[in-house]
Design a protein around this motif. Sequence first.
Motif, PDB file in Angstrom:
ATOM      1  N   MET A   1      89.206-159.582  21.192  1.00  8.09           N
ATOM      2  CA  MET A   1      90.535-159.170  21.572  1.00  8.09           C
ATOM      3  C   MET A   1      91.561-160.138  20.964  1.00  8.09           C
ATOM      4  SD  MET A   1      90.045-157.923  25.554  1.00  8.09           S
ATOM      5  CE  MET A   1      91.742-157.609  25.867  1.00  8.09           C
ATOM      6  N   TYR A   2      91.240-161.386  21.050  1.00  9.36           N
ATOM      7  CA  TYR A   2      92.142-162.399  20.530  1.00  9.36           C
ATOM      8  C   TYR A   2      92.341-162.223  19.018  1.00  9.36           C
ATOM      9  CZ  TYR A   2      94.095-167.032  19.571  1.00  9.36           C
ATOM     10  OH  TYR A   2      94.902-168.070  19.151  1.00  9.36           O
ATOM     11  N   LYS A   3      91.239-161.986  18.313  1.00 12.33           N
ATOM     12  CA  LYS A   3      91.283-161.800  16.857  1.00 12.33           C
ATOM     13  C   LYS A   3      92.126-160.578  16.498  1.00 12.33           C
ATOM     14  CE  LYS A   3      88.186-160.960  12.980  1.00 12.33           C
ATOM     15  NZ  LYS A   3      86.809-160.696  12.579  1.00 12.33           N
ATOM     16  N   GLU A   4      91.901-159.473  17.205  1.00 11.53           N
ATOM     17  CA  GLU A   4      92.668-158.247  16.951  1.00 11.53           C
ATOM     18  C   GLU A   4      94.156-158.483  17.173  1.00 11.53           C
ATOM     19  OE1 GLU A   4      92.127-155.170  15.776  1.00 11.53           O
ATOM     20  OE2 GLU A   4      90.067-155.734  15.353  1.00 11.53           O
ATOM     21  N   TYR A   5      94.468-159.211  18.237  1.00 10.63           N
ATOM     22  CA  TYR A   5      95.875-159.466  18.551  1.00 10.63           C
ATOM     23  C   TYR A   5      96.535-160.324  17.470  1.00 10.63           C
ATOM     24  CZ  TYR A   5     100.066-161.005  20.960  1.00 10.63           C
ATOM     25  OH  TYR A   5     101.374-161.272  21.278  1.00 10.63           O
ATOM     26  N   LEU A   7      95.489-160.733  14.257  1.00 12.12           N
ATOM     27  CA  LEU A   7      95.533-160.080  12.942  1.00 12.12           C
ATOM     28  C   LEU A   7      96.518-158.923  12.902  1.00 12.12           C
ATOM     29  CD1 LEU A   7      91.749-160.100  11.940  1.00 12.12           C
ATOM     30  CD2 LEU A   7      93.590-161.556  11.056  1.00 12.12           C
ATOM     31  N   LYS A   8      96.666-158.224  13.991  1.00  7.50           N
ATOM     32  CA  LYS A   8      97.601-157.098  14.130  1.00  7.50           C
ATOM     33  C   LYS A   8      97.446-156.076  13.003  1.00  7.50           C
ATOM     34  CE  LYS A   8     100.845-159.430  16.940  1.00  7.50           C
ATOM     35  NZ  LYS A   8     101.605-160.508  17.183  1.00  7.50           N
ATOM     36  N   LEU A   9      96.170-155.700  12.774  1.00  4.76           N
ATOM     37  CA  LEU A   9      95.903-154.666  11.785  1.00  4.76           C
ATOM     38  C   LEU A   9      96.284-153.312  12.372  1.00  4.76           C
ATOM     39  CD1 LEU A   9      92.396-155.950  10.586  1.00  4.76           C
ATOM     40  CD2 LEU A   9      94.607-156.257   9.439  1.00  4.76           C
ATOM     41  N   ALA A  10      96.291-152.313  11.526  1.00  4.53           N
ATOM     42  CA  ALA A  10      96.674-150.962  11.965  1.00  4.53           C
ATOM     43  C   ALA A  10      95.780-150.530  13.130  1.00  4.53           C
ATOM     44  CB  ALA A  10      96.558-149.979  10.805  1.00  4.53           C
ATOM     45  N   GLY A  11      96.405-150.009  14.173  1.00  7.98           N
ATOM     46  CA  GLY A  11      95.675-149.493  15.337  1.00  7.98           C
ATOM     47  C   GLY A  11      95.231-150.573  16.319  1.00  7.98           C
ATOM     48  N   HIS A  13      96.812-151.959  18.734  1.00  7.59           N
ATOM     49  CA  HIS A  13      97.197-151.647  20.118  1.00  7.59           C
ATOM     50  C   HIS A  13      96.116-150.806  20.805  1.00  7.59           C
ATOM     51  CE1 HIS A  13     101.490-152.681  19.191  1.00  7.59           C
ATOM     52  NE2 HIS A  13     101.370-153.180  20.420  1.00  7.59           N
ATOM     53  N   ASP A  14      95.690-149.766  20.087  1.00  8.94           N
ATOM     54  CA  ASP A  14      94.679-148.874  20.658  1.00  8.94           C
ATOM     55  C   ASP A  14      93.342-149.597  20.847  1.00  8.94           C
ATOM     56  OD1 ASP A  14      96.413-146.722  20.799  1.00  8.94           O
ATOM     57  OD2 ASP A  14      95.983-146.109  18.724  1.00  8.94           O
ATOM     58  N   LEU A  15      92.999-150.424  19.884  1.00 15.31           N
ATOM     59  CA  LEU A  15      91.749-151.166  19.996  1.00 15.31           C
ATOM     60  C   LEU A  15      91.810-152.167  21.153  1.00 15.31           C
ATOM     61  CD1 LEU A  15      89.014-151.259  18.738  1.00 15.31           C
ATOM     62  CD2 LEU A  15      89.844-152.890  17.062  1.00 15.31           C
ATOM     63  N   LEU A  16      92.923-152.869  21.335  1.00 13.40           N
ATOM     64  CA  LEU A  16      93.081-153.785  22.476  1.00 13.40           C
ATOM     65  C   LEU A  16      92.984-153.028  23.799  1.00 13.40           C
ATOM     66  CD1 LEU A  16      95.916-156.230  21.298  1.00 13.40           C
ATOM     67  CD2 LEU A  16      93.508-156.754  21.678  1.00 13.40           C
ATOM     68  N   ARG A  17      93.614-151.867  23.851  1.00  7.35           N
ATOM     69  CA  ARG A  17      93.545-151.035  25.059  1.00  7.35           C
ATOM     70  C   ARG A  17      92.093-150.639  25.355  1.00  7.35           C
ATOM     71  NH1 ARG A  17      96.999-147.055  23.686  1.00  7.35           N
ATOM     72  NH2 ARG A  17      98.755-148.304  24.387  1.00  7.35           N
ATOM     73  N   ALA A  18      91.334-150.273  24.322  1.00  8.80           N
ATOM     74  CA  ALA A  18      89.931-149.891  24.500  1.00  8.80           C
ATOM     75  C   ALA A  18      89.099-151.086  24.980  1.00  8.80           C
ATOM     76  CB  ALA A  18      89.361-149.341  23.188  1.00  8.80           C
ATOM     77  N   TYR A  19      89.336-152.266  24.377  1.00  8.44           N
ATOM     78  CA  TYR A  19      88.625-153.465  24.822  1.00  8.44           C
ATOM     79  C   TYR A  19      88.952-153.792  26.283  1.00  8.44           C
ATOM     80  CZ  TYR A  19      87.252-154.740  20.005  1.00  8.44           C
ATOM     81  OH  TYR A  19      86.691-154.779  18.742  1.00  8.44           O
ATOM     82  N   LEU A  20      90.212-153.660  26.623  1.00  7.19           N
ATOM     83  CA  LEU A  20      90.636-153.953  27.998  1.00  7.19           C
ATOM     84  C   LEU A  20      89.989-152.987  28.984  1.00  7.19           C
ATOM     85  CD1 LEU A  20      92.349-155.673  29.844  1.00  7.19           C
ATOM     86  CD2 LEU A  20      94.261-154.120  29.425  1.00  7.19           C
ATOM     87  N   ILE A  21      89.930-151.719  28.639  1.00 10.71           N
ATOM     88  CA  ILE A  21      89.277-150.716  29.495  1.00 10.71           C
ATOM     89  C   ILE A  21      87.794-151.056  29.652  1.00 10.71           C
ATOM     90  CG2 ILE A  21      88.545-148.291  29.632  1.00 10.71           C
ATOM     91  CD1 ILE A  21      91.321-147.601  28.374  1.00 10.71           C
ATOM     92  N   GLU A  22      87.146-151.410  28.542  1.00 16.28           N
ATOM     93  CA  GLU A  22      85.728-151.778  28.609  1.00 16.28           C
ATOM     94  C   GLU A  22      85.530-153.003  29.511  1.00 16.28           C
ATOM     95  OE1 GLU A  22      81.983-152.933  25.657  1.00 16.28           O
ATOM     96  OE2 GLU A  22      84.041-152.993  24.869  1.00 16.28           O
ATOM     97  N   LEU A  23      86.409-153.991  29.373  1.00 17.90           N
ATOM     98  CA  LEU A  23      86.324-155.197  30.196  1.00 17.90           C
ATOM     99  C   LEU A  23      86.492-154.851  31.684  1.00 17.90           C
ATOM    100  CD1 LEU A  23      86.172-158.303  30.392  1.00 17.90           C
ATOM    101  CD2 LEU A  23      88.652-158.332  30.087  1.00 17.90           C
ATOM    102  N   LEU A  24      87.456-154.035  31.988  1.00 21.26           N
ATOM    103  CA  LEU A  24      87.699-153.641  33.385  1.00 21.26           C
ATOM    104  C   LEU A  24      86.519-152.852  33.959  1.00 21.26           C
ATOM    105  CD1 LEU A  24      91.480-152.700  33.224  1.00 21.26           C
ATOM    106  CD2 LEU A  24      90.456-154.702  34.324  1.00 21.26           C
TER     107      LEU A  24
END
Length: 149
Positions: A1-5, A7-11, A13-24
């Motif tokens: 999650m940290y790496k995605e945030y 790097l801020k590559l395309a998409g 936001h959606d990938l962070l949201r998916a990781y957060l949902i998986e974590l929850l």
Amino acid sequence: MYKEYNLKLAGYHDLLRAYLIELLINIFRLWQSSKKNVDEINIQRRQLIEKAISHMKDNYSADIRLKKLANIAILSPNYFSSIFKDYTGMNVTEYIQKLRIEEACRLLRKTNKKVIDIAGEIGYRDIKFFNKIFKKINGQTPSEYRNNH
């Protein structure tokens, strides 16, 4: 999650949201499984406390020791004492006294036995102590109780 945030590559936001949902979801699953384990432990503890209470009811006139009750419940005396109070709202001594005085009340109502004999029968060797506990629990002496019932 940290790496995605970072790097801020395309998409991202959606990938962070998916990781957060998986974590929850994983946290929720862990919480549910630990809650089930706690419920199972509480049921087992209740059963062990009930077993000790049954022993107390069957042997209220004997010299009942905390260590013996803890052994019946397969717990340490301190831990047994703690969960016993949580379960019954009173400590072991208070509970034994309550059992004994309930039996004394029954005997006072149903028989003509002397108070001193009833005290001995329910496990009190000291009549003064018996009278003190009886009055503390019932608000009257054994003789007054007998006369009023």
